[in-house]
Write an enzyme that holds these catalytic residues in place. Structure first.
Site, mmCIF file in Angstrom:
data_model
loop_
_atom_site.group_PDB
_atom_site.id
_atom_site.type_symbol
_atom_site.label_atom_id
_atom_site.label_comp_id
_atom_site.label_asym_id
_atom_site.label_seq_id
_atom_site.Cartn_x
_atom_site.Cartn_y
_atom_site.Cartn_z
ATOM 1 N N ASN A 128 -9.035 2.705 28.488
ATOM 2 C CA ASN A 128 -10.333 3.058 29.045
ATOM 3 C C ASN A 128 -11.396 2.171 28.426
ATOM 4 O O ASN A 128 -11.307 1.803 27.247
ATOM 5 C CB ASN A 128 -10.688 4.518 28.733
ATOM 6 C CG ASN A 128 -9.937 5.500 29.600
ATOM 7 O OD1 ASN A 128 -9.416 5.157 30.651
ATOM 8 N ND2 ASN A 128 -9.884 6.743 29.163
ATOM 9 N N ARG B 276 -4.389 6.273 32.965
ATOM 10 C CA ARG B 276 -3.670 5.440 31.986
ATOM 11 C C ARG B 276 -2.215 5.860 31.850
ATOM 12 O O ARG B 276 -1.317 5.012 31.855
ATOM 13 C CB ARG B 276 -4.360 5.499 30.614
ATOM 14 C CG ARG B 276 -5.705 4.802 30.596
ATOM 15 C CD ARG B 276 -6.391 4.939 29.261
ATOM 16 N NE ARG B 276 -6.574 6.362 28.957
ATOM 17 C CZ ARG B 276 -6.637 6.870 27.733
ATOM 18 N NH1 ARG B 276 -6.528 6.109 26.680
ATOM 19 N NH2 ARG B 276 -6.820 8.154 27.561
#
Length: 90
Positions: free
Chosen positions: A38, A20
């Site tokens: 996520n 990320r």
């Protein structure tokens, strides 16, 4: 300047490897806005938009992601522009 917006999912070893944060850094480098997060099933979800060339560049980067990620599937779909003003990690 033509704009494009994509949203989708990345599967494989993509959680716990800085995916990320690396995605956000790459998106910011390319001048894109959107978000990445996520999912509870182990995938990463992403939504990003901006200049068509930059969007395609990030889509290409997502095919591999950062080391030590191991992307096994990338599924992106075009969507209407969302009006994001920044890129954030959710």
């Amino acid at each position: 300047m033509a704009s494009l917006s994509l949203q989708g999912h990345i599967s494989g070893r993509v959680q716990g490897v800085g995916f990320r944060q690396s995605t956000a850094a790459e998106a910011l480098r390319l001048g894109l806005s959107g978000w990445v997060r996520n999912l509870s099933d182990g995938r990463v979800e992403v939504s990003f938009e901006g200049d068509m060339t930059a969007v395609r560049a990030l889509a290409g980067w997502l095919e591999n992601g950062p080391l030590p990620a191991n992307v096994t599937e990338l599924a992106l779909q075009e969507q209407p522009l969302q009006g994001h003003t920044q890129f954030v990690v959710r």
